[in-house]
Write an enzyme that holds these catalytic residues in place. Structure first.
Site, PDB file in Angstrom:
ATOM      1  N   GLU A 160       0.829   3.881   1.706  1.00 12.48           N
ATOM      2  CA  GLU A 160       1.202   4.317   3.057  1.00 12.48           C
ATOM      3  C   GLU A 160       2.370   3.506   3.602  1.00 12.48           C
ATOM      4  O   GLU A 160       3.321   4.042   4.167  1.00 12.48           O
ATOM      5  CB  GLU A 160       0.024   4.176   4.036  1.00 12.48           C
ATOM      6  CG  GLU A 160      -1.203   4.952   3.679  1.00 12.48           C
ATOM      7  CD  GLU A 160      -2.225   4.127   2.902  1.00 12.48           C
ATOM      8  OE1 GLU A 160      -1.863   3.540   1.850  1.00 12.48           O
ATOM      9  OE2 GLU A 160      -3.374   4.071   3.333  1.00 12.48           O
ATOM     10  N   HIS A 180       0.857  -1.188   0.000  1.00  9.65           N
ATOM     11  CA  HIS A 180       0.000   0.000   0.000  1.00  9.65           C
ATOM     12  C   HIS A 180       0.891   1.236   0.000  1.00  9.65           C
ATOM     13  O   HIS A 180       2.005   1.212   0.549  1.00  9.65           O
ATOM     14  CB  HIS A 180      -0.885   0.033   1.247  1.00  9.65           C
ATOM     15  CG  HIS A 180      -2.031  -0.917   1.201  1.00  9.65           C
ATOM     16  ND1 HIS A 180      -3.079  -0.828   2.077  1.00  9.65           N
ATOM     17  CD2 HIS A 180      -2.307  -1.972   0.391  1.00  9.65           C
ATOM     18  CE1 HIS A 180      -3.949  -1.794   1.819  1.00  9.65           C
ATOM     19  NE2 HIS A 180      -3.490  -2.498   0.789  1.00  9.65           N
ATOM     20  N   CYS A 222      -2.856  -0.088   7.545  1.00 13.57           N
ATOM     21  CA  CYS A 222      -2.042   1.123   7.405  1.00 13.57           C
ATOM     22  C   CYS A 222      -2.214   2.057   8.598  1.00 13.57           C
ATOM     23  O   CYS A 222      -1.239   2.661   9.061  1.00 13.57           O
ATOM     24  CB  CYS A 222      -2.388   1.830   6.101  1.00 13.57           C
ATOM     25  SG  CYS A 222      -1.886   0.873   4.646  1.00 13.57           S
ATOM     26  N   CYS A 270      -6.538   1.996   5.445  1.00 14.73           N
ATOM     27  CA  CYS A 270      -7.204   0.803   5.951  1.00 14.73           C
ATOM     28  C   CYS A 270      -6.693   0.542   7.376  1.00 14.73           C
ATOM     29  O   CYS A 270      -5.791   1.222   7.859  1.00 14.73           O
ATOM     30  CB  CYS A 270      -6.905  -0.389   5.041  1.00 14.73           C
ATOM     31  SG  CYS A 270      -5.174  -0.912   5.079  1.00 14.73           S
TER      32      CYS A 270
END
Length: 166
Positions: A61, A59, A92, A89
């Site tokens: 992040e 991801h 993260c 999410c």
């Protein structure tokens, strides 16, 4: 000098949107992230690479947090802020907590996987003051949503499901 925080947030979100466009161009869900120090220096930026790397750990992040830690030589990102085009999410958001990030600014709210969904369902971590992170939402949300809508329309066709960004 006093800086208007809304202007500052919009400025850094523009960098995150540039990263999201790179993800879009590489056929990844268009999410971009930027890590900024308390002094306003960008120390990391990246975009979603889940399909490319075949792992959810890619991801935007997570990649930006790893870069930031490498840049400063410490996993503790005290005083830093993460700017991301889509609401983090739970994975993260927990990484933000564990990395001791001061705050997160995001554009579009995630209707499927956003951390607020876990908060609503009673995950106590988010309510514990010792783990609190300042959250600012909706910065440049129109641009973030537009990019996500365009991506999912291309993926699913104009009449297909668009994961909440119809």
């Amino acid at each position: 000098m006093i800086v208007d925080s809304s202007q500052m947030h919009a400025r850094f979100m523009c960098y995150a949107l540039e990263q999201a466009q790179k993800a879009f161009d590489e056929d990844e869900v268009p999410v971009g992230a930027v890590v900024v120090t308390g002094e306003g220096e960008i120390i990391a930026q990246d975009y979603n690479r889940v399909e490319q790397r075949k792992t959810q750990n890619a991801h935007a992040e997570m990649l930006a947090l790893a870069q930031a830690g490498a840049k400063i030589g410490d996993w503790r990102l005290n005083g830093c802020w993460l700017y991301v085009t889509l609401e983090p999410c739970a994975m993260c958001f927990n990484a933000l907590v564990l990395n001791r990030v001061e705050g997160v600014v995001f554009g579009a709210r995630s209707p499927l996987f956003g951390y607020h969904l876990d908060k609503v369902s009673g995950v106590s971590l988010y309510n514990d003051r010792s783990f609190s992170i300042e959250v600012v939402e909706g910065v440049c949300s129109e641009k973030s949503v537009e990019l996500l809508q365009s991506f999912f329309k291309n993926k699913r066709g104009k009449s297909g499901r668009s994961e909440g960004w119809a």
